[in-house]
Design a protein around this motif. Structure first.
Motif, PDB file in Angstrom:
ATOM      1  N   ALA A 293      39.904  43.895  38.323  1.00 40.19           N
ATOM      2  CA  ALA A 293      40.189  42.739  39.177  1.00 40.19           C
ATOM      3  C   ALA A 293      40.002  41.447  38.392  1.00 40.19           C
ATOM      4  CB  ALA A 293      39.284  42.761  40.413  1.00 40.19           C
TER       5      ALA A 293
ATOM      6  N   GLU B 191      42.929  38.796  37.426  1.00 38.65           N
ATOM      7  CA  GLU B 191      42.918  37.447  37.981  1.00 38.65           C
ATOM      8  C   GLU B 191      42.551  36.410  36.932  1.00 38.65           C
ATOM      9  OE1 GLU B 191      43.737  36.597  41.004  1.00 38.65           O
ATOM     10  OE2 GLU B 191      43.830  38.521  42.053  1.00 38.65           O
TER      11      GLU B 191
ATOM     12  N   ARG C 148      38.383  34.301  42.436  1.00 36.65           N
ATOM     13  CA  ARG C 148      39.515  34.978  43.078  1.00 36.65           C
ATOM     14  C   ARG C 148      39.341  36.486  43.046  1.00 36.65           C
ATOM     15  NH1 ARG C 148      42.516  30.880  40.549  1.00 36.65           N
ATOM     16  NH2 ARG C 148      42.950  32.187  38.735  1.00 36.65           N
ATOM     17  N   ALA C 149      38.838  36.998  41.915  1.00 35.48           N
ATOM     18  CA  ALA C 149      38.632  38.445  41.821  1.00 35.48           C
ATOM     19  C   ALA C 149      37.639  38.903  42.879  1.00 35.48           C
ATOM     20  CB  ALA C 149      38.138  38.813  40.425  1.00 35.48           C
TER      21      ALA C 149
ATOM     22  N   ARG D 176      39.300  39.097  46.174  1.00 36.50           N
ATOM     23  CA  ARG D 176      40.171  40.273  46.242  1.00 36.50           C
ATOM     24  C   ARG D 176      39.362  41.537  46.466  1.00 36.50           C
ATOM     25  NH1 ARG D 176      44.045  41.451  41.166  1.00 36.50           N
ATOM     26  NH2 ARG D 176      43.149  43.507  40.964  1.00 36.50           N
ATOM     27  N   LEU D 177      38.154  41.597  45.880  1.00 39.96           N
ATOM     28  CA  LEU D 177      37.327  42.795  46.003  1.00 39.96           C
ATOM     29  C   LEU D 177      36.533  42.789  47.305  1.00 39.96           C
ATOM     30  CD1 LEU D 177      36.048  42.865  42.327  1.00 39.96           C
ATOM     31  CD2 LEU D 177      37.539  44.562  43.392  1.00 39.96           C
TER      32      LEU D 177
END
Lengths: 306, 306
Positions: A14, A18, A23-24, A27-28
DNA sequence: ACCTACTGATACCTGCCGGGTATCACAGCC
DNA sequence: GGCTGTGATACCCGGCAGGTATCAGTAGGT
């Protein structure tokens, strides 16, 4: 030296995709601090710097690029393990056959017909996917077997069996001067000023530079051809692209395209083996165009619909 | 549907291999109850029964067998990710080339000589291993490239390039009647009553049934031949087997053996690509046996870099 | 130069879960 | 029936994953 957990690999992928911890983390579905810690621990355990945290953002090191590639493969293998195990527990699981939407349509049709008429064959579910998606479906267990095209698709890591060979055609807007020719060469279609080649996105979503339009689905591309904005060179049997507004002209010196059936080498499934055997038998007994041997050139000029 | 952790896969593999929770727990260095719980959770999450706990012990279900195979592959992929990443961080990492001990000795020698004389080539570390071990070394990242032999070794899942083709010889004790012949056929060497074929262990450590002696190293086998207890049919270039007490007689109708160089398809390393190119060049310029049948297929399909 | 905005790292707390010990339940077997 | 050996269950504990709050460094605007 205890080995990595899939969670750590997912986290790293991730961040590497990214190039941004915040942001990662979103997302996670976790907060940013635990993510930073996890990546730090990963680097400590591997004894290798994976990311350059410079001013304003993050960049991958060489080792980081290696881990990104390897981690994706490993995560696919783990996902495949889960999926294939689930499906092995399902008594009446269908085989999943992946194929590029619109490609090798006749071959697929004949294959399915042949399987349907065979008494003991397992049911087959067809999964039509976008360009280049078959490899990933095979790798992570969502598909058992796939129709792919050499030299376009990346066949690395799969077992394959050649099914048929065919030439390529240029797909042009019907009104274009080149469309009236009855054959073309690669030199003819390269660098046509008013029909620049379209650009597909890379894995990271960015587009290469160039004059052509940006596309990411086959339908987009087909419509752009119809609109007179670009041209294609594709295998003669590809059908999804060919609209009434298109003209297909054989490109005589384009490399031949081989349709192959591919499956993961780990597959010891008798159902897959028997499907492959059926496909090979089909190739050997019923060539698509009459009088052709195994490697039939089906250069049938596509009839322009009306 | 969250994905599996490598810990769970390791636990399952241990149980599936031992077919005994207690012993598996010892091997894993944990107690038995957490192991039972972990396997139970795995089954619940996958929605599939993996083990039949009957009276006295455990047996794998069909789904369990699938997961065992897939989990091994996935764990290898994870281990490979860690190893390759560590090595990518090492600035002056040598390439690791795996080869069967005693096989293709001259070829290996010439390859190493050629690499040593090449100016820019990366240093190469040679890893000599037992029969069939190369595939695993490539898969889990301990080796970057390997010399393997078709049709003996399982090449599934690797990219390969053919290097040379050779016939096979029978290795016999010097005093044996067959040793005086100047050539043999497979019929001659099959079922020689006083020289039964030796038996290698299976993956699980058990031996197939048969009259021949049980062996698990090449040296054992070579000595058994010298003692007049068995015979071998092996590629002509295999040297480790050939003692002074042995006689090698060509077997004219044995299938040819192709030595190939193999590498994991994920490898985008320029060092591996250049090594493979060197090997191919070697094959094309300096054939091992003059006038011998050889394949000169240069199919350089090595991916370049990331 | 300042301040601000945005980055990733650190400090510290908390709850969950992996792992431990003790014990149970069940099957085969003298 | 007791005995032995199996895997499952009950329960407790500690470590670690994950959260919030905050720090620290850098780029950029003014």
């Amino acid at each position: 030296m205890e080995d990595l957990e899939t969670r750590e690999l997912r986290y790293f992928v991730a961040v590497a995709e990214e190039l941004h911890f915040g942001r990662a983390a979103v997302r996670l579905g976790i907060a940013q601090p635990p993510l930073s810690r996890a990546i730090g621990r990963l680097e400590r355990r591997l004894g290798v710097r994976l990311l350059d945290r410079n001013r304003r953002g993050v960049a991958l090191t060489d080792a980081g690029r290696v881990l990104l590639r390897e981690a994706r493969a490993a995560l696919d293998a783990v996902a495949a393990a889960a999926r294939r195990t689930r499906r092995a527990g399902d008594p009446k699981r269908p085989l999943v056959l992946a194929s590029k939407a619109g490609a090798s349509h006749e071959l697929l049709q004949r294959l399915l017909d042949a399987l349907a008429s065979e008494p003991g064959a397992a049911p087959v579910e067809v999964l039509l996917c976008e360009v280049g998606e078959q490899a990933r479906l095979l790798r992570d267990g969502r598909a058992d077997v796939a129709l792919m095209h050499r030299p376009f698709d990346d066949l690395a890591g799969f077992d394959t069996e050649d099914l048929c060979v065919e030439g390529q055609v240029a797909i042009l807007p019907a009104g274009h001067p080149l469309a009236s020719r009855d054959q073309l060469t690669l030199a003819d279609v390269r660098d046509v000023p008013d029909l620049p080649i379209a650009r597909w996105p890379r894995l990271d979503g960015s587009y290469p530079d160039g004059p052509g339009p940006e596309v990411h689905t086959q339908s987009q591309l087909a419509q752009l051809v119809a609109l007179g904005r670009t041209l294609l060179v594709i295998p003669a049997s590809s059908r999804a692209w060919q609209w009434p507004e298109h003209v297909a002209v054989p490109v005589v010196d384009a490399p031949n395209v081989t349709t192959v059936i591919a499956w993961p080498p780990s597959s010891h499934s008798p159902a897959v083996a028997s499907l492959v055997r059926s496909a090979a038998r089909l190739r050997d007994t019923a060539p698509p165009s009459p009088a052709g041997p195994r490697t039939t050139r089906l250069r049938t000029a596509i009839a322009q619909k009306d």
